[in-house]
Design an enzyme around this catalytic site. Structure first.
Site, PDB file in Angstrom:
ATOM      1  N   SER A 174       0.629  -1.511  -0.406  1.00 38.59           N
ATOM      2  CA  SER A 174      -0.084  -0.177  -0.053  1.00 38.59           C
ATOM      3  C   SER A 174       0.900   1.067  -0.676  1.00 38.59           C
ATOM      4  O   SER A 174       1.629   1.361  -0.838  1.00 38.59           O
ATOM      5  CB  SER A 174      -0.922  -0.034   1.182  1.00 38.59           C
ATOM      6  OG  SER A 174      -1.951   0.959   0.959  1.00 38.59           O
ATOM      7  N   ASP A 230      -8.351  -5.103  -6.416  1.00 35.73           N
ATOM      8  CA  ASP A 230      -7.928  -4.185  -5.266  1.00 35.73           C
ATOM      9  C   ASP A 230      -8.098  -2.528  -5.784  1.00 35.73           C
ATOM     10  O   ASP A 230      -7.397  -2.563  -7.250  1.00 35.73           O
ATOM     11  CB  ASP A 230      -6.267  -4.704  -5.576  1.00 35.73           C
ATOM     12  CG  ASP A 230      -5.679  -3.297  -4.176  1.00 35.73           C
ATOM     13  OD1 ASP A 230      -6.452  -2.472  -3.450  1.00 35.73           O
ATOM     14  OD2 ASP A 230      -4.599  -3.535  -3.493  1.00 35.73           O
ATOM     15  N   HIS A 295      -7.681  -5.520  -0.999  1.00 31.92           N
ATOM     16  CA  HIS A 295      -6.638  -4.926  -0.357  1.00 31.92           C
ATOM     17  C   HIS A 295      -5.892  -5.232   0.545  1.00 31.92           C
ATOM     18  O   HIS A 295      -4.845  -5.450   0.690  1.00 31.92           O
ATOM     19  CB  HIS A 295      -6.780  -3.153  -0.620  1.00 31.92           C
ATOM     20  CG  HIS A 295      -5.179  -2.560  -0.340  1.00 31.92           C
ATOM     21  ND1 HIS A 295      -4.533  -2.159  -1.112  1.00 31.92           N
ATOM     22  CD2 HIS A 295      -5.288  -1.702   0.643  1.00 31.92           C
ATOM     23  CE1 HIS A 295      -4.000  -1.251  -0.521  1.00 31.92           C
ATOM     24  NE2 HIS A 295      -4.047  -0.769   0.595  1.00 31.92           N
TER      25      HIS A 295
END
Length: 1208
Positions: A174, A230, A295
């Protein structure tokens, strides 16, 4: 050698060669095992700084023999809200490797800061290379750069400065992935090391295309792993209109796109960071409720908990490895006292819920909602339409074959089911409740006693060869009378069933003696006839006869005695109920025409006869149409030649294409409108609609809109040759994403035209539907026929390299000159106040003169001579009717379907009031010219029509009188007893003068209707042979107002969605409407009226009006998306680069389609050609004004937001 050994050897050799090739070419192979090792490192970054065991456990799982030890763990604030970023560094001096792993987003507040405050804030990024040179390396997200800088000075730089021979393993999940990318780039760019391996997971877009290019060169060993849908890798959102624009979010390659359960993956493009065949092809609605889950989970592990939750006894990384080997993990629920206190972990079944996860879910949900709203301002249609291009380009031969197959099937359906033709105006040109329908029914019922039937008319004109002679006496009168008697008895055909010859008397019914009163009057006028009313004497009785409708161009003395009549007219009328009778009447007209021609050919005849009838006019109109279509054919040929010139010019401009490729593209461009029209018309025909005068111009809509669309596609294909692409279909994808949204806006009137099938006038609704189908199929075949054909004929160069500073620009001299002129033009428009004043004044003049004065004076009208060639003899018949008969003596029949009780003073008084109001209408001839039984009845009884009541007991003697019995055809009655009549219906004929056109007739009818509607008890209906056409004339201006308004309004709605800016959409709507209204108003001021023949053309220019302004508005607004801080001059330059030549070329082709008609002999086609010229010229001028007005609008109203963009 054994077969098995031989196979193993071949495989080994192949592997060896492949490995050698990959190493030589710099190509890096992706390893899933290595990616999972890197995930362990990324997960370890989530461990609390004090949780050494969990972090070391994850490192040891990935590298059990490399003797890594954690050198440093660092946390630092990375935004103004104080949110913490964290990373750790581990070193193996045994293998000379360094691990740098960054933690991802750690809280909901940090997520909001990351994708709220700095979502689209990209700043210029300069970096210092190994030689201390400052280099601009593109734009990067300010939040990610600030976060990386917090870690660089105190953590990364001291570690890397003295370890240049080490291999760096850099990773993150991320936000950590973004920081890992920037860190790896800086290490490489500053030449601290060139041995760098990067694996990121769920990484957002870090920089722009320039940064992505530099990163690919500096860090070739890099992979971005994406878990199916995602959503974070798709933030910040991609600029779908121009993804390659500097300063706009863009991924670096190479994406590794996994499916939902990580059972398979796709190796995406290694040169293009935005690969539309991978996760980019998903839309925000594909994220679904599992977007947040995907995610947080990679390789089926909850990443943030994967490395953070551990203890000396139970370590998550170890449990995960055991689970993969088949050993079930233990069931437990832990809460570490050393963990960040902002959230607590709960393991419920297989789902892990936490406050950051909830924040993430809420943020993703908010992003989904935002992207839904941004469908109006972020151009979601751009990539969707781009995907359409990719689909069309992926299998070009398939789509070409299907398109041709559809065209062939459509053509076959037309051959098997030929379309019907209905060129008459009896039905379908007025609303179902039009007054004329009731009025024509009243006339039919009166003369046929309620039987079904349609009227038929014919007029015979006569004038003396010697202009000094008169038609009311002498040889001229006698010859006319003899000819009239002869043609009424002419044999039309022999009927075998009846066994006799069929003559006019067998067809005319109660209308056979319409002209007999004229001859009776002449016989009894011993002292000459007076005009228009002649008094007759028979024995001791006195009668009155109205001869005004029979003689024209008359000369009288002061006592109204008729001295000379230059022209005479006899009228023939009948009603037919069957096709056989209709055929007989048509044949009768042919027989009479032959007799007229034979008479006129005689040298000793004293008259010149002219027959004016339906058959002759129909034949003359067909001849005129055939002549006009020849010139339309010349126009099509000229337009096709101009199209070839346009393609040739494009090839010179962009230094592309050979003459053979130009010819092939030219042929394909001509096929598009042909396929569109044939397919649309086959559907139109299948639904039972007929060919009408309104459909005459619809093929030319296909031609103009088709050429317009293919020119825009071709220009975009050639002008965007510098775009990066991995394949030809990807280039087509980019072409569609660039120009197809604005083409959809310009084609959006098609939706309104199709919906206008519900319009209450049947034939206008049908032609509107056909036009909508044509415009729709033009887009369809442009996408699935022309675009694949263009891809085959003019293939784009595959694998165009990313832009670098060392690329040599191909010199295109013509393009350079054009760009220089364009720069000058944009500079002048941007700076010159005079230009702006001229544009504003011009728009105001248009609003006042053509729009206000022109449109308010627009009226429907038709002169039948507009449909005929000047040398056609039928013109003279129209001249006699329009210029002689109507202005002198125009009669309207009033059918009183429920007459008053004439002996009742109150009822008769109301009736007299109605007649008195009719007398007040302008142009009304004196009341003694009225033909009504009441006047003769009063003469018979010695009373006056103005008396309070009539003595109806004398009606029987009146109606049986030798002279007045002819009124039996003008009044319907029955007797209650021998002396008391009941008048059931009656005819009252009123005459007017000064009627010069159908428009005058229509206005007169409206006045008559207004009066009769005030007296509903009498159920009075006015009638004339042209009353049906009068209603057509009255209603057609509303047609060319309502349907265009609906279509342009639909365009406004669509443009608001696609352009994504309300101000620009309103401006586009205003100028498109102004173009149409000013065109209509201008031609109206020049006395060009609307009628059923050119009404369809007015609808065509309404449908084409958005094409003149939409592209300028769209590309000007999109230039702000490409470069948010672009100057107005630069935005205009980009706008003109993309759409100036296509728009001008399309206008030129449309201009040429009707240009040859200016030289034809048919006035109505000359008027259409002139209207088209006015439309094209005004279109160019209004397009210029639109550019100036766009330049005048503040940037805040033409920015990337829907209404008002914040100013930096």
């Amino acid at each position: 050698m054994e077969p098995g050994t031989k196979s193993i050897t071949i495989i080994f050799v192949f592997y060896l060669i492949s490995s050698l090739f990959c190493s030589v070419s710099g190509y890096v192979l992706y390893s899933e095992v290595e990616a999972e090792d890197f995930l362990n490192l990324a997960a370890a970054a989530y461990a609390d700084s004090s949780n050494i065991t969990a972090r070391q456990s994850c490192i040891d799982i990935s590298f059990p023999t490399d003797e890594f030890h954690v050198l440093m763990v660092m946390s630092a604030p990375c935004d103004k809200r104080g949110n913490q970023c964290q990373a750790f560094i581990a070193i193996s001096d045994l293998t000379n490797q360094v691990i740098i792993s960054f933690r991802g987003t750690n809280s909901g507040g940090q997520l909001l800061s990351e994708f709220g405050d700095g979502l689209e804030d990209y700043i210029p990024y300069t970096e210092v290379d190994g030689s201390n040179n400052t280099v601009h390396v593109g734009h990067v997200n300010v939040y990610f750069l600030d976060a990386m800088n917090q870690m660089w000075e105190d953590m990364v730089e001291p570690t890397t400065r003295n370890r240049q021979n080490y291999t760096y393993l850099i990773t993150g999940h991320s936000l950590g992935g973004a920081m890992a990318t920037l860190t790896a780039f800086r290490i490489s760019f500053r030449q601290f090391s060139n041995k760098i391996k990067v694996h990121t997971f769920g990484e957002p877009r870090v920089g722009d295309i320039v940064f992505a290019s530099y990163f690919t060169d500096m860090v070739p060993y890099s992979f971005r792993v994406v878990h199916h849908s995602d959503p974070i890798p798709h933030l910040p959102p991609l600029n779908v209109d121009n993804e390659s624009a500097p300063g706009m979010p863009y991924h670096h390659p190479r994406e590794i796109w996994y499916n939902d359960d990580f059972s398979s993956y796709v190796l995406c493009s290694d040169v293009n960071g935005e690969d539309w065949s991978c996760s980019d092809k998903l839309r925000f609605w594909n994220y679904g409720s599992k977007g947040a889950y995907r995610h947080t989970h990679y390789f089926n592990h909850f990443v943030s908990e994967y490395g953070s939750m551990g203890s000396p006894e139970q370590k998550m990384c170890q449990c995960a490895i055991k689970a993969e080997l088949g050993e079930p993990p233990p069931s437990y629920s832990l809460s570490s006292p050393k963990k960040n206190a902002s959230y607590t972990i709960h393991l419920i079944g297989s789902r892990i819920r936490s406050i950051p996860t909830i924040f993430l879910r809420l943020t993703i949900l908010l992003d989904n909602v935002m992207q839904t709203l941004k469908a109006m301002r972020k151009m979601i249609l751009g990539p969707s339409l781009g995907q359409l291009g990719s689909i069309a380009g992926s299998r070009p031969w398939l789509w070409i074959s299907l398109s041709l197959l559809i065209g062939a099937m459509s053509f076959s359906s037309l051959l098997l089911n030929p379309p019907k033709t209905e060129f008459g105006f009896e039905l379908g040109y007025t609303t179902a409740d039009a007054p004329s329908i009731l009025e024509m029914r009243a006339q039919r019922d009166f003369f046929t006693d309620g039987k079904e039937g349609n009227p038929w008319y014919q007029a015979l004109f006569a004038e003396p060869r010697d202009s000094k002679k008169s038609m009311h006496e002498g040889k001229e009168y006698n010859e006319l009378k003899a000819f009239y008697r002869r043609i009424k008895n002419l044999t039309i055909r022999y009927d075998e069933t009846l066994g006799k010859d069929i003559t006019y008397y067998d067809l005319c019914g109660s209308t056979c003696n319409l002209n007999e009163l004229l001859f009776t009057t002449e016989e009894w006028s011993f002292f000459g006839m007076k005009y228009p009313i002649t008094h007759l004497s028979y024995v001791f009785l006195s009668y009155v006869s109205n001869i005004g409708k029979h003689f024209y161009h008359v000369r009288t003395d002061n006592t109204s005695k008729l001295l000379n009549a230059n022209k005479a007219m006899l009228v023939f009328m009948a009603f037919y109920q069957t096709k056989e009778v209709k055929s007989d009447l048509t044949l009768y007209e042919e027989v009479v025409q032959y007799a007229v021609d034979d008479y006129n050919s005689r040298g000793n005849s004293s008259l010149i006869l002219t027959l004016h009838g339906e058959r002759g006019m129909s034949s003359a109109v067909q001849q005129g149409m055939s002549h006009a279509f020849e010139y339309l054919g010349y126009g099509v040929a000229l337009s096709v030649i101009v199209l070839f010139g346009v393609l040739l010019f494009f090839s010179i401009l962009f230094s592309q294409l050979t003459i053979f490729r130009i010819i092939f593209i030219w042929i394909c461009a001509m096929v598009v409108p042909l396929l569109a029209f044939i397919t649309a018309f086959s559907i139109y025909n299948f639904l039972g609609y007929s060919i009408t005068p309104l459909t005459i111009f619809t093929p030319f809509l296909a031609l103009m809109h088709g050429f317009y669309t293919v020119i825009m596609l071709t220009h975009t294909w050639l002008s965007d040759s510098e775009l990066r692409r991995d394949s030809r279909d990807e280039h087509l994808l980019e072409v569609f994403a660039t120009c197809m949204p604005s083409l959809i806006v310009t084609s959006s009137p098609a939706a309104a035209l199709i919906v206008c099938l519900v319009y209450p006038i049947a034939n206008y609704a049908a032609v509107s539907f056909l036009m909508g189908l044509i415009m729709s199929f033009v887009i369809v075949f442009s996408v699935f026929f022309f675009s694949p054909a263009m891809l085959i004929i003019c293939p784009a160069q595959d694998f165009t390299p990313l832009p670098t500073g060392n690329n040599k620009e191909v010199v295109k001299p013509t393009l350079k000159k054009v760009e220089s002129l364009r720069d000058c033009y944009c500079e002048h428009v941007d700076r010159s106040k005079c230009v702006k004043v001229v544009a504003v004044v011009f728009v105001l003049v248009l609003l006042v003169v053509p729009v206000y004065f022109g449109c308010t004076s627009l009226e429907g009208n038709l002169d039948y001579r507009q449909l005929l060639r000047p040398d056609n003899p039928r013109n003279y018949g129209v001249h006699l009717m329009s210029d002689v008969v109507w202005p002198t003596w125009f009669s309207i029949m009033f059918f009183v379907n429920k007459p008053p009780t004439f002996s009742n003073p109150r009822e008769y008084g109301r009736f007299k009031s109605m007649i008195a109001e009719i007398e007040e209408i302008d142009g009304k001839l004196p009341s003694d010219t009225d033909m009504v039984w009441i006047n003769d009845f009063c003469r018979h009884t010695g009373t006056k029509p103005t008396d309070d009541s009539l003595n109806m007991t004398q009606f029987k003697s009146f109606i049986e009188d030798f002279i007045y019995k002819s009124w039996k055809d003008g009044v319907k009655y029955e007797f209650i007893n021998d002396t008391t009549p009941v008048i059931t219906s009656m005819l009252h004929i009123v005459s007017f003068q000064g009627t010069k056109s159908l428009a005058d007739k229509a206005r007169l009818f409206e006045k008559c209707r207004a009066i009769t509607n005030k007296y509903p008890e009498f159920k009075t209906t006015p009638f004339d042979t042209e009353i049906g056409f009068a209603d057509i004339i009255l209603q057609v201006p509303l047609v060319v107002a309502v349907i265009p308004l609906v279509s342009i309004t639909t365009m406004f709605i669509v443009s608001t969605i696609i352009i994504g800016n309300l101000s620009v959409a309103i401006l586009n709507f205003f100028f498109a409407g102004l173009l149409y209204a000013s065109t209509i108003g201008t031609v109206s001021l020049l006395e060009i009226n609307v009628n059923p023949f050119n009404a369809a053309f007015f609808l065509i220019i309404a449908a084409m009006s958005p094409s003149y302004t939409t592209h300028f508005c769209y590309y000007y607004q999109q230039a702000m998306r490409i470069k948010p801080r672009a100057a107005k001059r630069d935005r205009m330059n980009e706008m003109l680069r993309k759409c100036f030549f296509p728009c001008i070329s399309s206008i030129l082709c449309a201009f040429c389609v009707f240009l040859p008609c200016m030289f034809s002999d048919i006035d109505i086609f000359i008027a259409v050609a002139f209207t088209n010229i006015v439309f094209c010229i005004l279109g160019v001028l209004i397009a210029f004004c639109a550019q100036v007005f766009l330049n005048m609008l503040p940037d805040m109203f033409t920015g990337t937001h829907w209404f008002c963009s914040p100013q930096s």
